[in-house]
Design a protein around this motif. Structure first.
Motif, PDB file in Angstrom:
ATOM      1  N   GLY A 137       0.808  -1.208   0.000  1.00  0.00           N
ATOM      2  CA  GLY A 137       0.000   0.000   0.000  1.00  0.00           C
ATOM      3  C   GLY A 137       0.843   1.260   0.000  1.00  0.00           C
ATOM      4  N   ARG A 138       1.916   1.255   0.796  1.00  0.00           N
ATOM      5  CA  ARG A 138       2.793   2.429   0.842  1.00  0.00           C
ATOM      6  C   ARG A 138       3.528   2.628  -0.475  1.00  0.00           C
ATOM      7  NH1 ARG A 138       3.528   0.321   6.166  1.00  0.00           N
ATOM      8  NH2 ARG A 138       5.476  -0.732   5.597  1.00  0.00           N
ATOM      9  N   LEU A 139       3.998   1.529  -1.064  1.00  0.00           N
ATOM     10  CA  LEU A 139       4.659   1.633  -2.367  1.00  0.00           C
ATOM     11  C   LEU A 139       3.698   2.149  -3.432  1.00  0.00           C
ATOM     12  CD1 LEU A 139       6.754  -1.671  -2.383  1.00  0.00           C
ATOM     13  CD2 LEU A 139       7.666   0.663  -2.360  1.00  0.00           C
ATOM     14  N   LEU A 140       2.458   1.682  -3.381  1.00  0.00           N
ATOM     15  CA  LEU A 140       1.456   2.134  -4.342  1.00  0.00           C
ATOM     16  C   LEU A 140       1.225   3.636  -4.209  1.00  0.00           C
ATOM     17  CD1 LEU A 140      -0.795   1.580  -6.447  1.00  0.00           C
ATOM     18  CD2 LEU A 140      -2.338   1.124  -4.519  1.00  0.00           C
ATOM     19  N   LEU A 141       1.073   4.114  -2.982  1.00  0.00           N
ATOM     20  CA  LEU A 141       0.845   5.542  -2.765  1.00  0.00           C
ATOM     21  C   LEU A 141       2.026   6.377  -3.249  1.00  0.00           C
ATOM     22  CD1 LEU A 141      -0.824   5.505   0.778  1.00  0.00           C
ATOM     23  CD2 LEU A 141      -1.919   6.009  -1.413  1.00  0.00           C
ATOM     24  N   VAL A 142       3.241   5.905  -2.987  1.00  0.00           N
ATOM     25  CA  VAL A 142       4.431   6.635  -3.429  1.00  0.00           C
ATOM     26  C   VAL A 142       4.479   6.703  -4.955  1.00  0.00           C
ATOM     27  CG1 VAL A 142       6.952   6.579  -3.524  1.00  0.00           C
ATOM     28  CG2 VAL A 142       5.778   6.161  -1.362  1.00  0.00           C
ATOM     29  N   PHE A 143       4.219   5.578  -5.602  1.00  0.00           N
ATOM     30  CA  PHE A 143       4.291   5.550  -7.066  1.00  0.00           C
ATOM     31  C   PHE A 143       3.229   6.465  -7.675  1.00  0.00           C
ATOM     32  CE2 PHE A 143       2.892   3.840 -11.162  1.00  0.00           C
ATOM     33  CZ  PHE A 143       4.076   3.904 -11.871  1.00  0.00           C
ATOM     34  N   LEU A 144       1.989   6.370  -7.195  1.00  0.00           N
ATOM     35  CA  LEU A 144       0.918   7.194  -7.758  1.00  0.00           C
ATOM     36  C   LEU A 144       1.158   8.674  -7.491  1.00  0.00           C
ATOM     37  CD1 LEU A 144      -2.273   5.072  -6.921  1.00  0.00           C
ATOM     38  CD2 LEU A 144      -1.033   5.224  -9.096  1.00  0.00           C
ATOM     39  N   ALA A 145       1.665   8.996  -6.303  1.00  0.00           N
ATOM     40  CA  ALA A 145       1.945  10.397  -5.983  1.00  0.00           C
ATOM     41  C   ALA A 145       3.040  10.952  -6.898  1.00  0.00           C
ATOM     42  CB  ALA A 145       2.357  10.522  -4.519  1.00  0.00           C
ATOM     43  N   TRP A 146       4.106  10.174  -7.106  1.00  0.00           N
ATOM     44  CA  TRP A 146       5.193  10.625  -7.970  1.00  0.00           C
ATOM     45  C   TRP A 146       4.733  10.741  -9.417  1.00  0.00           C
ATOM     46  CZ3 TRP A 146       9.394  13.224  -8.023  1.00  0.00           C
ATOM     47  CH2 TRP A 146      10.291  13.115  -9.088  1.00  0.00           C
ATOM     48  N   ALA A 147       3.940   9.768  -9.867  1.00  0.00           N
ATOM     49  CA  ALA A 147       3.434   9.819 -11.244  1.00  0.00           C
ATOM     50  C   ALA A 147       2.536  11.039 -11.439  1.00  0.00           C
ATOM     51  CB  ALA A 147       2.671   8.538 -11.573  1.00  0.00           C
ATOM     52  N   GLY A 148       1.662  11.312 -10.450  1.00  0.00           N
ATOM     53  CA  GLY A 148       0.806  12.487 -10.548  1.00  0.00           C
ATOM     54  C   GLY A 148       1.602  13.774 -10.541  1.00  0.00           C
ATOM     55  N   LEU A 149       2.651  13.841  -9.686  1.00  0.00           N
ATOM     56  CA  LEU A 149       3.490  15.037  -9.640  1.00  0.00           C
ATOM     57  C   LEU A 149       4.252  15.225 -10.937  1.00  0.00           C
ATOM     58  CD1 LEU A 149       4.746  17.378  -8.008  1.00  0.00           C
ATOM     59  CD2 LEU A 149       6.469  15.749  -7.193  1.00  0.00           C
ATOM     60  N   SER A 150       4.732  14.126 -11.519  1.00  0.00           N
ATOM     61  CA  SER A 150       5.524  14.233 -12.743  1.00  0.00           C
ATOM     62  C   SER A 150       4.711  14.784 -13.907  1.00  0.00           C
ATOM     63  CB  SER A 150       6.101  12.861 -13.123  1.00  0.00           C
ATOM     64  OG  SER A 150       5.088  11.996 -13.627  1.00  0.00           O
ATOM     65  N   ALA A 151       3.386  14.654 -13.820  1.00  0.00           N
ATOM     66  CA  ALA A 151       2.531  15.176 -14.892  1.00  0.00           C
ATOM     67  C   ALA A 151       2.640  16.693 -15.001  1.00  0.00           C
ATOM     68  CB  ALA A 151       1.082  14.760 -14.657  1.00  0.00           C
ATOM     69  N   THR A 152       3.092  17.347 -13.937  1.00  0.00           N
ATOM     70  CA  THR A 152       3.202  18.813 -13.966  1.00  0.00           C
ATOM     71  C   THR A 152       4.328  19.290 -14.873  1.00  0.00           C
ATOM     72  OG1 THR A 152       4.634  18.824 -11.995  1.00  0.00           O
ATOM     73  CG2 THR A 152       2.255  19.007 -11.636  1.00  0.00           C
ATOM     74  N   TRP A 153       5.315  18.441 -15.167  1.00  0.00           N
ATOM     75  CA  TRP A 153       6.371  18.869 -16.091  1.00  0.00           C
ATOM     76  C   TRP A 153       6.343  18.079 -17.402  1.00  0.00           C
ATOM     77  CZ3 TRP A 153       8.199  16.750 -11.266  1.00  0.00           C
ATOM     78  CH2 TRP A 153       8.639  15.417 -11.333  1.00  0.00           C
ATOM     79  N   SER A 154       5.272  17.358 -17.648  1.00  0.00           N
ATOM     80  CA  SER A 154       5.182  16.605 -18.898  1.00  0.00           C
ATOM     81  C   SER A 154       4.837  17.543 -20.043  1.00  0.00           C
ATOM     82  CB  SER A 154       4.111  15.516 -18.787  1.00  0.00           C
ATOM     83  OG  SER A 154       2.813  16.079 -18.850  1.00  0.00           O
ATOM     84  N   ASN A 155       5.014  17.042 -21.262  1.00  0.00           N
ATOM     85  CA  ASN A 155       4.658  17.837 -22.440  1.00  0.00           C
ATOM     86  C   ASN A 155       3.229  17.591 -22.889  1.00  0.00           C
ATOM     87  OD1 ASN A 155       4.644  15.375 -23.893  1.00  0.00           O
ATOM     88  ND2 ASN A 155       6.792  15.605 -24.499  1.00  0.00           N
ATOM     89  N   TYR A 156       2.464  16.857 -22.059  1.00  0.00           N
ATOM     90  CA  TYR A 156       1.071  16.555 -22.395  1.00  0.00           C
ATOM     91  C   TYR A 156       0.182  17.764 -22.198  1.00  0.00           C
ATOM     92  CZ  TYR A 156      -3.550  14.324 -21.996  1.00  0.00           C
ATOM     93  OH  TYR A 156      -4.866  13.991 -22.135  1.00  0.00           O
ATOM     94  N   GLY A 157       0.405  18.507 -21.106  1.00  0.00           N
ATOM     95  CA  GLY A 157      -0.340  19.735 -20.886  1.00  0.00           C
ATOM     96  C   GLY A 157      -1.656  19.583 -20.157  1.00  0.00           C
ATOM     97  N   HIS A 158      -2.004  18.369 -19.731  1.00  0.00           N
ATOM     98  CA  HIS A 158      -3.263  18.145 -19.007  1.00  0.00           C
ATOM     99  C   HIS A 158      -2.958  17.343 -17.748  1.00  0.00           C
ATOM    100  CE1 HIS A 158      -5.675  19.646 -22.386  1.00  0.00           C
ATOM    101  NE2 HIS A 158      -4.854  18.956 -23.173  1.00  0.00           N
ATOM    102  N   ALA A 159      -2.322  17.989 -16.783  1.00  0.00           N
ATOM    103  CA  ALA A 159      -1.932  17.299 -15.555  1.00  0.00           C
ATOM    104  C   ALA A 159      -3.139  16.766 -14.802  1.00  0.00           C
ATOM    105  CB  ALA A 159      -1.132  18.249 -14.664  1.00  0.00           C
ATOM    106  N   GLY A 160      -4.274  17.460 -14.909  1.00  0.00           N
ATOM    107  CA  GLY A 160      -5.480  17.014 -14.211  1.00  0.00           C
ATOM    108  C   GLY A 160      -5.927  15.633 -14.642  1.00  0.00           C
ATOM    109  N   ASP A 161      -5.731  15.301 -15.922  1.00  0.00           N
ATOM    110  CA  ASP A 161      -6.102  13.973 -16.414  1.00  0.00           C
ATOM    111  C   ASP A 161      -5.284  12.895 -15.730  1.00  0.00           C
ATOM    112  OD1 ASP A 161      -7.845  15.227 -18.062  1.00  0.00           O
ATOM    113  OD2 ASP A 161      -6.713  14.906 -19.911  1.00  0.00           O
ATOM    114  N   MET A 162      -3.987  13.161 -15.563  1.00  0.00           N
ATOM    115  CA  MET A 162      -3.121  12.176 -14.929  1.00  0.00           C
ATOM    116  C   MET A 162      -3.465  12.002 -13.445  1.00  0.00           C
ATOM    117  SD  MET A 162      -1.213  10.935 -17.285  1.00  0.00           S
ATOM    118  CE  MET A 162      -2.654  11.127 -18.365  1.00  0.00           C
TER     119      MET A 162
END
Length: 432
Positions: free
Chosen positions: A102-127
């Protein structure tokens, strides 16, 4: 009088505290946690999550055939799931952070969600929405595994039967269908419907259903007959997709279960599938594999490594677009879950995912004596092999690769919760 009133207030407060303490340790049970109609609604949504991939109608957009499926899940799954999670939010939260997975899952999802803020996709809310969707799926399915294991096994059984019926229909009408991509029809590669209107994705979905259904134990004779017929239909379907990676994943999963399990009926089914597969390869399948070669996988892997070296720590950001080009072929992913994850969220994020995946596989091995544990182990082996060749995207709405990654995580977490509940009831400590 005042003393009597004070005693009554204290006793009522103690009673409420007692109720709350029971609630904290109470097992998850659909039939007690939710009204009957909501529990049935949720089970229907969970069944549709699996079967709807292949059976949902095709959308009006050519390259978005799964839109009706995703829209239906908002009503059939998300609404009742949110109700349950909100009602037992304290218990869900405590259980989620109590285990290493559970802790690993939360860390991975949190990091993936944060990384969306510097992606070139432009829709961080979707991630961020996708991360919440994944978390909701994992905890709800884990709760059903922990609280209603028999219902979960029945759910997997009937989902496989539903998929088999769709496969039968797809094979039957395939010659007369008009597909969006005519090359598949020209090559004779069978596809299903909806989100599985693609031979590789369809093969992965049906291969997964084969490996979990082959581990299922049924007592009624008519169910056993249905089980065998469904395995035959789905096996024929997977063969006709001509997806070599799915063939290999099924072979490895069945070979693993032949060695790992002690149950005679499971060994027999695994042996039968292996014999049929080897015969199919010997009488023509191997020539097909040789003709298609490696399908540029070594060259794709080299370019994926170049992307990782260019952005090793933060990655491109979840949801980013990138291309890999070999000769006249261009792809938008690396055909490998691990390299694609590293490209998206960097090497640290990928290592968190790998650690979570290892925990899931180890738990499947530990509890392979249980039906759910066997299904978990077989599905984990199948997905691990399939992930090396295709199905790269984990952080999106429900899809084949989404289920291959997150369904084993949910099953593993549910097994952990169930074992902890049993050990707590007996007053002993558990390592799960």
């Amino acid at each position: 009088m005042q003393r009597d009133e004070t005693r009554e207030v204290r006793s009522s407060m103690q009673l409420e505290e007692s109720k709350m303490s029971v609630m904290r340790g109470q097992r998850f049970h659909l039939q007690t946690d939710l009204p009957r109609w909501v529990g049935g609604w949720l089970l229907l949504g969970m069944w549709w999550l699996l079967v709807g991939l292949a059976a949902s109608p095709v959308g009006s957009k050519v390259w978005n055939p799964g839109k009706p499926y995703h829209d239906s899940l908002i009503v059939l799954f998300m609404a009742p799931a949110l109700w349950w999670v909100w009602k037992r939010r304290g218990e869900f939260g405590r259980r989620l952070i109590s285990g290493v997975d559970g802790r690993l899952l939360l860390v991975f999802l949190a990091w993936a969600g944060l990384s969306a803020t510097w992606s070139n996709y432009g829709h961080a809310g979707d991630m961020v929405f996708n991360a919440v969707y994944i978390l909701l799926f994992v905890v709800v399915w884990a709760a059903v595994v922990a609280g209603n294991p028999q219902w979960f096994r029945e759910l997997l059984f009937w989902a496989a039967i539903g998929l088999a019926l769709v496969a039968l229909g797809a094979v039957t009408i395939f010659p007369s269908r008009v597909l969006h991509t005519l090359s598949w029809q020209e090559e004779g590669r069978v596809v299903a419907f909806g989100a599985l209107d693609n031979p590789n994705l369809a093969a992965f979905a049906y291969g997964a259903a084969i490996v979990w259904l082959a581990q299922s134990a049924v007592r009624e004779r008519w169910k056993h007959v249905v089980q065998i017929l469904s395995l035959i239909v789905m096996a024929v379907f997977v063969v006709l997709t001509y997806c070599r990676s799915a063939w290999l994943a099924i072979l490895v999963a069945q070979a693993c279960m032949l060695i790992a399990t002690r149950h005679g009926h499971v060994k027999l089914r695994a042996f039968a599938i292996l014999v049929v597969s080897v015969a199919a390869v010997a009488f023509g399948g191997w020539r097909y594999v040789e003709e298609r070669g490696m399908s540029y996988r070594p060259q794709i892997f080299e370019q994926a490594k170049a992307w990782i070296r260019a952005h090793p720590w933060r990655g491109l950001g979840e949801g980013s677009h990138y291309t890999i080009q070999v000769a006249d072929q261009t792809w938008t992913h690396s055909h490998n879950v691990f390299t694609h994850t590293a490209i998206m969220v960097g090497i640290p994020g990928m290592l968190v995912w790998v650690a979570l995946w290892i925990v899931v596989g180890w738990r499947g091995w530990l509890f392979r004596h249980l039906t759910t544990g066997r299904c978990l182990l077989a599905l984990w082996v199948f997905a691990t092999v399939a992930f090396q060749f295709d199905a790269p995207e984990l952080m999106q709405k429900p899809s084949v690769e989404w289920f291959l990654g997150w369904l084993p995580v949910a099953m593993s977490m549910g097994l952990s919760w169930s074992i902890r509940d049993s050990q707590r009831d007996r007053g002993t400590e558990v390592r799960a």
